[in-house]
Design a protein around this motif. Structure first.
Motif, PDB file in Angstrom:
ATOM      1  N   HIS A   8      18.990  24.529 -37.204  1.00 57.03           N
ATOM      2  CA  HIS A   8      17.923  23.577 -36.947  1.00 57.03           C
ATOM      3  C   HIS A   8      16.834  24.294 -36.165  1.00 57.03           C
ATOM      4  N   TRP A   9      15.610  23.859 -36.297  1.00 56.12           N
ATOM      5  CA  TRP A   9      14.500  24.576 -35.681  1.00 56.12           C
ATOM      6  C   TRP A   9      14.635  24.664 -34.166  1.00 56.12           C
ATOM      7  N   THR A  10      15.262  23.678 -33.544  1.00 57.53           N
ATOM      8  CA  THR A  10      15.427  23.725 -32.091  1.00 57.53           C
ATOM      9  C   THR A  10      16.308  24.905 -31.672  1.00 57.53           C
ATOM     10  N   SER A 114       4.201  24.290 -27.671  1.00 55.52           N
ATOM     11  CA  SER A 114       4.250  23.881 -29.074  1.00 55.52           C
ATOM     12  C   SER A 114       5.093  22.624 -29.249  1.00 55.52           C
ATOM     13  N   VAL A 115       6.243  22.578 -28.612  1.00 56.19           N
ATOM     14  CA  VAL A 115       7.110  21.404 -28.715  1.00 56.19           C
ATOM     15  C   VAL A 115       6.443  20.196 -28.062  1.00 56.19           C
ATOM     16  N   GLU A 119       4.858  19.952 -32.375  1.00 52.89           N
ATOM     17  CA  GLU A 119       5.156  20.911 -33.431  1.00 52.89           C
ATOM     18  C   GLU A 119       6.658  21.209 -33.461  1.00 52.89           C
ATOM     19  N   THR A 120       7.092  21.787 -34.571  1.00 51.35           N
ATOM     20  CA  THR A 120       8.511  22.125 -34.734  1.00 51.35           C
ATOM     21  C   THR A 120       8.654  23.580 -35.189  1.00 51.35           C
ATOM     22  N   LEU A 216      13.512  20.691 -25.146  1.00 52.39           N
ATOM     23  CA  LEU A 216      14.199  20.528 -26.427  1.00 52.39           C
ATOM     24  C   LEU A 216      15.249  19.411 -26.415  1.00 52.39           C
ATOM     25  N   PRO A 219      14.211  16.401 -29.035  1.00 52.66           N
ATOM     26  CA  PRO A 219      14.411  16.709 -30.457  1.00 52.66           C
ATOM     27  C   PRO A 219      15.867  17.022 -30.798  1.00 52.66           C
ATOM     28  N   ARG A 220      16.617  17.588 -29.870  1.00 52.24           N
ATOM     29  CA  ARG A 220      18.033  17.828 -30.128  1.00 52.24           C
ATOM     30  C   ARG A 220      18.798  16.509 -30.228  1.00 52.24           C
ATOM     31  N   ARG A 223      18.043  14.954 -33.473  1.00 51.74           N
ATOM     32  CA  ARG A 223      18.808  15.626 -34.524  1.00 51.74           C
ATOM     33  C   ARG A 223      20.242  15.132 -34.555  1.00 51.74           C
TER      34      ARG A 223
END
Length: 242
Positions: A8-10, A114-115, A119-120, A216, A219-220, A223
């Motif tokens: 995953h991007w994270t 960015s986060v 953004e990802t 993070l 977003p984690r 996910r």
């Protein structure tokens, strides 16, 4: 052999920052090793053996080559030669460590920004110079009012900023055609402050890396919720119909 599951991007973003940490750490260790090596051949702390040797052969001279015997001290030659070699290595590794530490710190700062901006990014991105080498991002980080480590992070940034200012001041003075005695003293003091610039960037990078984990979290968690929902849907589909 199974293909490695795509991250995953994270996770890949954090791994990207961590790779920058490992790079800076390698150069930090190498630089400190070089510093120790320089100290081992410090002529003010070493007793050089007085024994000499005679060398017979052709020895160059400005006007011609001629055959003669000359005496030399092999231990002196070795120590001074090693001193020059280690000093050049220390200088090169100091520059490399400084650059790696700043790429680490600025890469972590870029990832956080960015986060925060929605953004990802899967990887830390750098622009490159004309030689293809990565260029630093800004090190400043904002928007972490809810983060418990903000005070420590800000203090580390302030320490780095002071050393960066000293380095720039010393460079400015060194580039002048004439430097007064007072300015020479200023330059000496500024160089002393700037000597810890790479270490301060590295320390700031460690704290920024920790702050990235905080950024993070959301977003984690999102996910994990997506994966839990997918698992629940799969289980529902797999249940036999009554």
């Amino acid at each position: 052999m199974r293909d490695k599951p795509q991250q995953h991007w994270t996770e890949s973003l954090f791994d990207s920052v961590y790779a920058l940490y490992e790079t800076a750490r390698e150069y930090q260790i190498a630089h400190r090793t070089a510093q120790v090596a320089v100290q081992t051949v410090d002529v003010d702390r070493r007793k050089l053996h007085e024994g000499r040797i005679a060398l017979r052969g052709l020895h160059g001279r400005a006007d011609a080559d001629y055959y003669r015997t000359r005496r030399t001290s092999p231990h002196d030659d070795a120590v001074f030669g090693l001193s020059d070699l280690y000093s050049r290595a220390e200088t090169e590794l100091r520059h490399r460590y400084d650059e790696a530490a700043h790429l680490f710190a600025s890469g972590a700062a870029w990832a956080i920004g960015s986060v925060q901006g929605g953004e990802t990014p899967a990887l830390v991105e750098f622009n490159t110079d004309e030689d293809g080498a990565p260029t630093r991002h800004q090190l400043s980080i904002t928007g972490l009012a809810r983060y418990a480590g903000t005070g420590e992070l800000t203090a580390a940034y302030d320490r780095w900023y002071a050393r960066m200012g000293a380095a720039e001041h010393a460079e400015d003075l060194a580039g002048r055609d004439y430097v007064s005695d007072h300015e020479a003293g200023e330059m000496h003091d500024a160089i002393g402050v700037a000597m810890g610039l790479a270490d301060s960037a590295f320390a700031y990078g460690l704290l920024a890396q920790r702050a990235l984990n905080f950024v993070l979290l959301a977003p984690r968690r999102a996910r994990e919720s997506e994966l839990a929902a997918a698992r629940a849907a799969a289980q529902q589909t797999a249940q036999p119909a009554n």
